[in-house]
Motif scaffolding. Structure first.
Motif, mmCIF file in Angstrom:
data_model
loop_
_atom_site.group_PDB
_atom_site.id
_atom_site.type_symbol
_atom_site.label_atom_id
_atom_site.label_comp_id
_atom_site.label_asym_id
_atom_site.label_seq_id
_atom_site.Cartn_x
_atom_site.Cartn_y
_atom_site.Cartn_z
ATOM 1 N N VAL A 233 10.110 -13.179 -2.515
ATOM 2 C CA VAL A 233 9.527 -13.175 -1.173
ATOM 3 C C VAL A 233 8.087 -13.661 -1.242
ATOM 4 O O VAL A 233 7.447 -13.660 -2.301
ATOM 5 C CB VAL A 233 9.559 -11.765 -0.535
ATOM 6 N N ILE A 234 7.601 -14.063 -0.088
ATOM 7 C CA ILE A 234 6.173 -14.321 0.100
ATOM 8 C C ILE A 234 5.670 -13.277 1.079
ATOM 9 O O ILE A 234 6.146 -13.203 2.217
ATOM 10 C CB ILE A 234 5.915 -15.740 0.628
ATOM 11 N N PRO A 270 -2.813 -3.506 -18.170
ATOM 12 C CA PRO A 270 -2.265 -4.410 -17.154
ATOM 13 C C PRO A 270 -1.454 -3.648 -16.109
ATOM 14 O O PRO A 270 -0.589 -2.844 -16.444
ATOM 15 C CB PRO A 270 -1.364 -5.351 -17.959
ATOM 16 N N VAL A 271 -1.754 -3.899 -14.837
ATOM 17 C CA VAL A 271 -0.986 -3.318 -13.735
ATOM 18 C C VAL A 271 -0.485 -4.414 -12.795
ATOM 19 O O VAL A 271 0.125 -4.126 -11.767
ATOM 20 C CB VAL A 271 -1.816 -2.290 -12.947
ATOM 21 N N GLY A 272 -0.757 -5.647 -13.143
ATOM 22 C CA GLY A 272 -0.335 -6.784 -12.343
ATOM 23 C C GLY A 272 -0.422 -8.042 -13.180
ATOM 24 O O GLY A 272 -0.895 -8.015 -14.332
ATOM 25 N N SER A 273 0.024 -9.145 -12.606
ATOM 26 C CA SER A 273 -0.110 -10.415 -13.317
ATOM 27 C C SER A 273 -1.576 -10.822 -13.363
ATOM 28 O O SER A 273 -2.424 -10.239 -12.672
ATOM 29 C CB SER A 273 0.711 -11.499 -12.614
ATOM 30 N N ASP A 423 3.400 -14.484 -8.967
ATOM 31 C CA ASP A 423 3.204 -15.725 -9.710
ATOM 32 C C ASP A 423 2.539 -16.830 -8.892
ATOM 33 O O ASP A 423 2.278 -17.913 -9.406
ATOM 34 C CB ASP A 423 4.526 -16.228 -10.300
ATOM 35 N N MET A 424 2.255 -16.572 -7.605
ATOM 36 C CA MET A 424 1.481 -17.494 -6.776
ATOM 37 C C MET A 424 0.660 -16.677 -5.788
ATOM 38 O O MET A 424 1.142 -15.684 -5.235
ATOM 39 C CB MET A 424 2.387 -18.475 -6.027
ATOM 40 N N ARG A 453 3.378 -14.565 -3.669
ATOM 41 C CA ARG A 453 4.777 -14.764 -4.011
ATOM 42 C C ARG A 453 5.128 -13.789 -5.116
ATOM 43 O O ARG A 453 4.462 -13.723 -6.152
ATOM 44 C CB ARG A 453 5.058 -16.198 -4.476
ATOM 45 N N CYS A 454 6.202 -13.025 -4.895
ATOM 46 C CA CYS A 454 6.565 -11.971 -5.833
ATOM 47 C C CYS A 454 8.044 -11.662 -5.667
ATOM 48 O O CYS A 454 8.742 -12.268 -4.850
ATOM 49 C CB CYS A 454 5.727 -10.718 -5.580
ATOM 50 N N LYS A 455 8.520 -10.706 -6.433
ATOM 51 C CA LYS A 455 9.891 -10.219 -6.295
ATOM 52 C C LYS A 455 9.836 -8.778 -5.818
ATOM 53 O O LYS A 455 9.005 -7.985 -6.286
ATOM 54 C CB LYS A 455 10.633 -10.329 -7.630
ATOM 55 N N ILE A 456 10.763 -8.446 -4.900
ATOM 56 C CA ILE A 456 10.709 -7.143 -4.290
ATOM 57 C C ILE A 456 12.099 -6.773 -3.768
ATOM 58 O O ILE A 456 12.938 -7.654 -3.524
ATOM 59 C CB ILE A 456 9.670 -7.147 -3.134
#
Length: 461
Positions: A233-234, A270-273, A423-424, A453-456
């Motif tokens: 999703v965005i 790390p807690v995120g990209s 990733d974006m 932009r990520c996965k959820i």
């Protein structure tokens, strides 16, 4: 304007004991129209005086619903006695708080108070525009709101200041039904920091945005349900801001960290990209005033930005003076109280994910099968970082292009897991500031972000 009856009471502060004396007046103004009928017409003021005294790790607090020199003396005396009593029976023996050097704090803008008819007339003009242009709506409602906090803060060590924090908003709700008869609604808020007559000079200036809201509602009327599952999703800027506040921000408030939040063992990890950066801005962001500027908190601490996540690494927490002493860091002005009768709590101010370098159109083009999720109408999260947000505006993405509008759905996940899939990050940014944070006391806050932009996990029908 709140009269200063507290500054000359500093001579009564106990030597060597941190003391805060606060005079405060909070105002609320509002009108509501439903189907053109005036259903709410409200004006309220709450004012009084409070004092808090810190002694060896405990606080004595006292407040009174009176604005006078006598009231200031009374709460000082009671708070000091309470602190001595608590210290005698609790006996934490932690010693004094570190001294904060005094500095000049910008005075807040004077809070002017428009007549109630200004709110009513403005709302009625908007309602007339909507009924004249969009008679096919099943219902509509408009609210015009303004609230403010004015404080005079005096401290034994730290900064003194006269703080004025007004904000004002218009909320427009439009309702219709899908072709199958299911009720649907969209809303939009307008406004921000400042008094009502600063933010709203001409109803016609809002017409283009109301037109855009109606257009989105008509698209949603023909909308479809999302396909449930773990999807690419965005998230729109508003959704990123809600994530920043609800699912991340609360976990990194130091009092909740000490209470066992997920952020405790995650510090410097790390807690995120690497694309994720998150800051709680004090008063200035990206070279402009933040939505709800804070220059001085209620402990007399000058407000500075709190960097929370940098390049995906959790770098710090939001603190008051006591938690900052515990963690061995500098307090940055995150202690705020809602009413005169409330003690300051660790609170967010303007919490945001920082923008990146990607273009939104490139982000959409990169998704073969997913969703663009723009606005939320509700949500919840807890100190584990687990969240669930409602989505009221969104679109399909098919083969890199926007598709049909979505009917209401939900997204859920664990914030520190979800942020690792980012990733974006877009180069655009959206602020929202029309709500309240509900941590024990209400508090005006700002939140914002770019598109992510990520996965959820997304819900279906």
């Amino acid at each position: 304007m709140l009269n200063d009856y507290v500054s000359d009471k500093k001579s009564l502060f106990s030597t060597g004991v941190h003391t805060e004396l606060r005079a405060q007046e909070s105002r609320s103004r509002g009108v509501s129209l439903i189907q053109g009928n005036l259903t709410a017409n409200q004006r309220s003021e709450v004012s009084g005086t409070s004092a808090r005294v810190y002694q060896n790790g405990v606080n004595g607090f006292s407040s009174i619903a009176e604005c006078s020199g006598q009231a200031a003396e009374a709460v000082l005396k009671a708070a000091t006695e309470n602190a001595v009593f608590m210290d005698r029976h609790v006996g934490r023996g932690k010693g004094p708080l570190p001294v904060i050097p005094a500095e000049n704090i910008p005075a807040g803008k004077e809070i002017l108070d428009p007549e109630q008819k200004r709110y009513i007339e403005f709302a009625k003009e908007l309602d007339s525009y909507i009924t004249g242009k969009y008679p096919d709506l099943s219902s509509r409602s408009i609210s015009a709101r303004a609230d403010s906090m004015e404080k005079i803060i005096c401290t034994s060590d730290g900064c003194d200041g006269h703080i004025c924090a007004p904000r004002s908003y218009i909320y427009v709700f439009l309702n219709t039904e899908t072709t199958s008869g299911t009720p649907i609604e969209l809303f939009k808020s307008f406004g921000g920091s400042g008094i009502f007559t600063d933010n709203f000079t001409d109803p016609a200036l809002l017409y283009p945005q109301i037109d855009a809201l109606y257009e989105s509602l008509m698209k949603k009327r023909e909308g479809v349900y999302a396909e449930a599952g773990y999807k690419t999703v965005i998230l729109g800027g508003m959704m990123a801001g809600m994530l920043a506040h609800e699912a991340v921000g609360h976990t990194v408030e130091a009092d909740l960290v000490l209470g066992g939040s997920v952020a405790g063992p995650a510090l410097n990890k790390p807690v995120g990209s690497e694309l994720v950066n998150l800051v709680d801005f004090a008063h200035t962001a990206f070279g402009k005033p933040a939505p709800l500027p804070v220059y001085l908190d209620d402990e007399g601490t000058p407000a500075e930005d709190a960097v929370l996540i940098k390049d995906g690494i959790l770098t710090g927490y939001m603190n008051n003076r006591q938690s900052a002493q515990y963690f061995g860091v500098k307090p940055q002005g995150n202690a705020r109280a809602w009413n005169f009768s409330d003690e300051p709590l660790i609170r967010m101010r303007n919490t945001a994910v920082l923008p990146g370098k990607d273009k939104l159109e490139d982000m959409i083009a990169s998704v073969d099968d997913g969703y663009y999720l723009i606005d939320s109408n509700n949500g919840q999260a807890d100190t584990t970082g687990e969240f669930m947000f409602g989505v009221c505006t969104g679109y399909e993405i098919k083969n890199g292009k926007l598709g049909r509008a979505l009917l209401d759905t939900t997204i859920s996940g664990v914030a520190f897991d979800m942020l690792k899939t980012v990733d974006m990050v877009s180069d655009s940014f959206t602020w929202v500031s029309s709500g309240f944070c509900g941590k024990k006391q209400p508090m005006p806050v700002g939140m914002g972000g770019p598109e992510l932009r990520c996965k959820i996990m997304i819900g279906g029908r």
